[in-house]
Design a protein around this motif. Sequence first.
Motif, PDB file in Angstrom:
ATOM      1  N   SER A 161      10.951   5.555 -11.886  1.00  0.00           N
ATOM      2  CA  SER A 161       9.835   5.687 -10.617  1.00  0.00           C
ATOM      3  C   SER A 161       9.860   5.071  -9.379  1.00  0.00           C
ATOM      4  O   SER A 161       8.931   5.251  -9.155  1.00  0.00           O
ATOM      5  CB  SER A 161       9.318   6.403 -11.006  1.00  0.00           C
ATOM      6  N   CYS A 162       9.246   3.571  -9.981  1.00  0.00           N
ATOM      7  CA  CYS A 162       8.487   2.163  -9.980  1.00  0.00           C
ATOM      8  C   CYS A 162       9.091   1.652  -8.302  1.00  0.00           C
ATOM      9  O   CYS A 162      10.710   0.613  -8.709  1.00  0.00           O
ATOM     10  CB  CYS A 162       7.980   1.667 -10.296  1.00  0.00           C
ATOM     11  N   ASP A 163       8.418   0.943  -7.197  1.00  0.00           N
ATOM     12  CA  ASP A 163       9.210   0.043  -6.489  1.00  0.00           C
ATOM     13  C   ASP A 163       8.797  -1.518  -6.721  1.00  0.00           C
ATOM     14  O   ASP A 163       9.414  -2.288  -6.577  1.00  0.00           O
ATOM     15  CB  ASP A 163       7.831   0.281  -5.131  1.00  0.00           C
ATOM     16  N   TYR A 164       7.994  -1.410  -7.886  1.00  0.00           N
ATOM     17  CA  TYR A 164       8.209  -2.537  -8.393  1.00  0.00           C
ATOM     18  C   TYR A 164       7.435  -2.760  -9.935  1.00  0.00           C
ATOM     19  O   TYR A 164       6.566  -1.682 -10.659  1.00  0.00           O
ATOM     20  CB  TYR A 164       6.040  -3.225  -7.564  1.00  0.00           C
ATOM     21  N   ILE A 165       7.809  -3.668 -10.416  1.00  0.00           N
ATOM     22  CA  ILE A 165       7.588  -4.026 -12.194  1.00  0.00           C
ATOM     23  C   ILE A 165       6.988  -5.172 -12.474  1.00  0.00           C
ATOM     24  O   ILE A 165       7.443  -5.752 -11.549  1.00  0.00           O
ATOM     25  CB  ILE A 165       8.980  -3.067 -13.153  1.00  0.00           C
ATOM     26  N   THR A 166       5.929  -5.098 -13.612  1.00  0.00           N
ATOM     27  CA  THR A 166       5.554  -6.635 -13.987  1.00  0.00           C
ATOM     28  C   THR A 166       4.923  -5.904 -15.126  1.00  0.00           C
ATOM     29  O   THR A 166       4.960  -4.678 -15.749  1.00  0.00           O
ATOM     30  CB  THR A 166       4.033  -6.333 -13.054  1.00  0.00           C
ATOM     31  N   VAL A 167       5.587  -7.257 -15.888  1.00  0.00           N
ATOM     32  CA  VAL A 167       5.365  -7.507 -17.267  1.00  0.00           C
ATOM     33  C   VAL A 167       4.533  -7.912 -17.876  1.00  0.00           C
ATOM     34  O   VAL A 167       4.283  -8.943 -17.553  1.00  0.00           O
ATOM     35  CB  VAL A 167       7.121  -7.499 -17.421  1.00  0.00           C
ATOM     36  N   HIS A 168       3.045  -7.584 -19.268  1.00  0.00           N
ATOM     37  CA  HIS A 168       2.814  -8.386 -19.656  1.00  0.00           C
ATOM     38  C   HIS A 168       2.668  -7.930 -21.354  1.00  0.00           C
ATOM     39  O   HIS A 168       1.596  -7.593 -21.519  1.00  0.00           O
ATOM     40  CB  HIS A 168       1.667  -7.847 -19.325  1.00  0.00           C
ATOM     41  N   VAL A 169       3.549  -8.685 -21.458  1.00  0.00           N
ATOM     42  CA  VAL A 169       3.549  -8.612 -23.433  1.00  0.00           C
ATOM     43  C   VAL A 169       4.375  -9.854 -23.652  1.00  0.00           C
ATOM     44  O   VAL A 169       4.971 -10.125 -23.144  1.00  0.00           O
ATOM     45  CB  VAL A 169       4.867  -7.228 -23.728  1.00  0.00           C
ATOM     46  N   PRO A 170       4.265  -9.474 -25.517  1.00  0.00           N
ATOM     47  CA  PRO A 170       4.817 -11.193 -25.552  1.00  0.00           C
ATOM     48  C   PRO A 170       5.969 -10.943 -25.775  1.00  0.00           C
ATOM     49  O   PRO A 170       6.595 -10.125 -25.710  1.00  0.00           O
ATOM     50  CB  PRO A 170       3.842 -10.993 -27.154  1.00  0.00           C
ATOM     51  N   ALA A 171       6.804 -12.487 -26.383  1.00  0.00           N
ATOM     52  CA  ALA A 171       8.222 -12.187 -26.499  1.00  0.00           C
ATOM     53  C   ALA A 171       8.297 -12.488 -27.893  1.00  0.00           C
ATOM     54  O   ALA A 171       7.863 -13.226 -28.297  1.00  0.00           O
ATOM     55  CB  ALA A 171       8.753 -14.024 -25.581  1.00  0.00           C
ATOM     56  N   ASN A 172       8.668 -11.556 -28.108  1.00  0.00           N
ATOM     57  CA  ASN A 172       9.054 -11.225 -30.051  1.00  0.00           C
ATOM     58  C   ASN A 172      10.312 -10.952 -30.146  1.00  0.00           C
ATOM     59  O   ASN A 172      11.729 -10.685 -29.334  1.00  0.00           O
ATOM     60  CB  ASN A 172       8.294 -10.762 -30.572  1.00  0.00           C
ATOM     61  N   LYS A 173      10.688 -10.060 -31.043  1.00  0.00           N
ATOM     62  CA  LYS A 173      12.296  -9.819 -31.827  1.00  0.00           C
ATOM     63  C   LYS A 173      12.332  -8.438 -30.530  1.00  0.00           C
ATOM     64  O   LYS A 173      13.619  -7.824 -30.399  1.00  0.00           O
ATOM     65  CB  LYS A 173      12.873  -9.932 -32.959  1.00  0.00           C
ATOM     66  N   ASP A 174      11.427  -8.257 -30.129  1.00  0.00           N
ATOM     67  CA  ASP A 174      12.123  -6.526 -29.856  1.00  0.00           C
ATOM     68  C   ASP A 174      11.923  -6.717 -28.476  1.00  0.00           C
ATOM     69  O   ASP A 174      11.883  -5.538 -27.711  1.00  0.00           O
ATOM     70  CB  ASP A 174      10.574  -5.115 -30.302  1.00  0.00           C
ATOM     71  N   THR A 175      11.075  -7.947 -27.445  1.00  0.00           N
ATOM     72  CA  THR A 175      10.697  -7.593 -26.433  1.00  0.00           C
ATOM     73  C   THR A 175      11.919  -8.922 -25.569  1.00  0.00           C
ATOM     74  O   THR A 175      11.892  -8.353 -24.283  1.00  0.00           O
ATOM     75  CB  THR A 175       9.899  -8.770 -25.892  1.00  0.00           C
TER      76      THR A 175
ATOM     77  N   MET B 189       0.650  -1.036   0.142  1.00  0.00           N
ATOM     78  CA  MET B 189      -0.274   0.157   0.036  1.00  0.00           C
ATOM     79  C   MET B 189       0.792   1.469   0.179  1.00  0.00           C
ATOM     80  O   MET B 189       1.436   1.343   0.207  1.00  0.00           O
ATOM     81  CB  MET B 189      -0.840   0.375   1.053  1.00  0.00           C
ATOM     82  N   GLY B 190       0.553   1.910  -0.832  1.00  0.00           N
ATOM     83  CA  GLY B 190       1.773   3.441  -0.775  1.00  0.00           C
ATOM     84  C   GLY B 190       3.101   3.645  -2.087  1.00  0.00           C
ATOM     85  O   GLY B 190       3.011   4.421  -2.505  1.00  0.00           O
ATOM     86  N   LYS B 191       3.300   1.937  -2.523  1.00  0.00           N
ATOM     87  CA  LYS B 191       4.036   1.956  -3.350  1.00  0.00           C
ATOM     88  C   LYS B 191       4.119   2.089  -4.493  1.00  0.00           C
ATOM     89  O   LYS B 191       2.426   2.155  -4.756  1.00  0.00           O
ATOM     90  CB  LYS B 191       4.199   0.854  -2.786  1.00  0.00           C
ATOM     91  N   THR B 192       4.386   2.146  -5.649  1.00  0.00           N
ATOM     92  CA  THR B 192       4.053   2.321  -7.084  1.00  0.00           C
ATOM     93  C   THR B 192       4.354   0.625  -7.854  1.00  0.00           C
ATOM     94  O   THR B 192       5.677   0.131  -8.140  1.00  0.00           O
ATOM     95  CB  THR B 192       5.277   3.572  -7.587  1.00  0.00           C
ATOM     96  N   LEU B 193       3.452   0.685  -8.520  1.00  0.00           N
ATOM     97  CA  LEU B 193       3.696  -0.124  -9.120  1.00  0.00           C
ATOM     98  C   LEU B 193       4.111   0.276 -10.650  1.00  0.00           C
ATOM     99  O   LEU B 193       2.562   0.792 -11.146  1.00  0.00           O
ATOM    100  CB  LEU B 193       2.519  -1.215  -9.338  1.00  0.00           C
ATOM    101  N   GLY B 194       4.804  -0.241 -11.658  1.00  0.00           N
ATOM    102  CA  GLY B 194       4.884   0.560 -12.941  1.00  0.00           C
ATOM    103  C   GLY B 194       4.389  -1.699 -13.839  1.00  0.00           C
ATOM    104  O   GLY B 194       4.850  -2.369 -13.203  1.00  0.00           O
ATOM    105  N   ILE B 195       3.326  -1.180 -14.651  1.00  0.00           N
ATOM    106  CA  ILE B 195       2.465  -2.001 -15.494  1.00  0.00           C
ATOM    107  C   ILE B 195       3.286  -1.919 -17.129  1.00  0.00           C
ATOM    108  O   ILE B 195       3.521  -1.229 -17.331  1.00  0.00           O
ATOM    109  CB  ILE B 195       1.536  -2.145 -15.718  1.00  0.00           C
ATOM    110  N   ILE B 196       4.380  -2.809 -17.753  1.00  0.00           N
ATOM    111  CA  ILE B 196       4.140  -2.444 -18.904  1.00  0.00           C
ATOM    112  C   ILE B 196       3.541  -3.947 -19.976  1.00  0.00           C
ATOM    113  O   ILE B 196       3.561  -5.286 -19.574  1.00  0.00           O
ATOM    114  CB  ILE B 196       5.947  -3.350 -18.996  1.00  0.00           C
ATOM    115  N   GLY B 197       2.338  -2.661 -20.471  1.00  0.00           N
ATOM    116  CA  GLY B 197       1.633  -3.506 -21.198  1.00  0.00           C
ATOM    117  C   GLY B 197       0.573  -3.745 -20.819  1.00  0.00           C
ATOM    118  O   GLY B 197       0.191  -4.218 -19.572  1.00  0.00           O
ATOM    119  N   LEU B 198      -0.328  -3.058 -21.492  1.00  0.00           N
ATOM    120  CA  LEU B 198      -1.619  -2.676 -20.932  1.00  0.00           C
ATOM    121  C   LEU B 198      -2.832  -4.109 -21.273  1.00  0.00           C
ATOM    122  O   LEU B 198      -4.029  -3.183 -22.186  1.00  0.00           O
ATOM    123  CB  LEU B 198      -2.046  -1.287 -20.980  1.00  0.00           C
TER     124      LEU B 198
END
Length: 387
Positions: free
Chosen positions: A193-207, A135-144
Motif C-alpha cells: 500500500s505504500c508509495d515510499y518505503i523507508t527502513v530503520h532496523v539493524p542488520a541481523n540474521k532476521d533482517t 504530499m498526499g502520498k503514503t510512506l511506509g516506515i519499517i522500524g519505529l
Amino acid sequence: MYKIQTLNKIAKIGLDIFDDKYTCGDEIENPDGIILRSFNMHEMELPESLSAVARAGAGVNNIPIDKCSEKGIVVFNTPGANANAVKELVIAGLLIASRGVVQGINWAKTLVGEGENVPKLVEKGKSNFAGPEIMGKTLGIIGLGAIGVKVANAAHALGMDVIAYDPFLSVEAAWNVTRAAKKTSSLDEIFSSCDYITVHVPANKDTKGMFNDAAFAKMKNGVRLLNFSRGELVDDEAIERALESGKVAAYVTDFADEKLLKNDKVIAMPHLGASTPESEDNCAVMAAKQLKDYIENGNIVNSVNFPACDMGVVEGTRITVIHKNVPSMLTQISDVFAKDGVNIENMTSKSRGDYAYTMVDVAGDCADTVVDDIKAIADIIRVNIYR
C-alpha cells in the motif's frame, strides 16, 4: 586516576565530560575504558584492565561483542543521539527520490560551454527530470526506533500518510510518534500500500536481505525505497532487477557499492547519515557520560550486551557482579555477604540472555575478601568494587 583510550577522534565536548580524575588519549595503555566511533576492534587484543567500551554512535559491528561479554566488558552505544541528523537526510531522500533533483543537477552541469543557449536548453530538457510531490502520498516506515519516530512525525507534517511497522515497538516510541501514523502488524501491508518505503532496523540474521525478489513482488509498481540503516538489508541483485522492471522507481541509500553506483536509478550516498557536527557532539557526550557513570558508579544504561541497571551515585560501598544467568546465583552472592558479616542495604539484579548483572550497596566500607569470595563462585565473570 582512571584511564580512557580514544581509538578515533572524539569531539572535544565529549572528552570534556572526563574531569581531572581521568587521563585520556589514543596512546593510553591498560585503559579502564575505551571510547571510539568506527575503529575496528575485532583484531585488537583486549587488555585485562578494560571494563567498558563506549561507541559514539548506534552501530556496533566494529566491536567484538561476544568476546567482550565473555570477559565482562560492558559495551555501550548511543541510540538516538544521531537520530535528528539521519531523519533530515531521510526527508532529503524522499524529495530527491521523487523529483529527479540529483539527475537534473548532473545534467545541468553538462551544459557548461553552451553559453547563452543554456536557458533555452534548460527549458527544453527539464521535463526529463519531472517527478511527483510527496504530499498526499503514503510512506511506509519499517522500524519505529528513535529515527523512525522522527521520520514519521516529519513526514506527517509534510502532508504524507504514514503507515509504520515495528513488532518490538517500545512504550516510549508509542508515546512519541504522531497519532496520525497507522500502526500495522503486517509487513505485507507496508509493501502493498505504500508509495515510499523507508527502513530503520539493524542488520541481523532476521533482517539481512529482507528486501528480496519476494518482497519486491508484493510492492506497488513505481515504489521508491530508502535505506539509511544498513546496506545488507537489501539484496543488490534483487533491487537491480526491481529497478530494471520498473517495480521500484528509485532506490536511495546511504551505503554505496560499485554495483549500485553503476545504476542510474540509484542515488547512493557515502554514509552521510550522522555526518553533522551536532550529531558527532551528541554521540560523544552521550558515550562519555555512560562510560563515566559505569566506571564511577557501576550503572549500565544503553548497553548492547548487558542489562540496564541503575542504582544512582555510590554513597557507601558498592559491589557489582557480572555473571552467567544461572539459577541460585543471587543466593550464593548473598551468602558471601552473610558469611563475611556484611549487611546488604540495597540490591538489584537484571538479566539479558546468557548474562546477568547484580549490584549490591552496603553500609560503610567492605573488606576486599568479600570480592575474592564472590570471584570464587562458579559462573562469576567479573566483580568490581566502588568506594
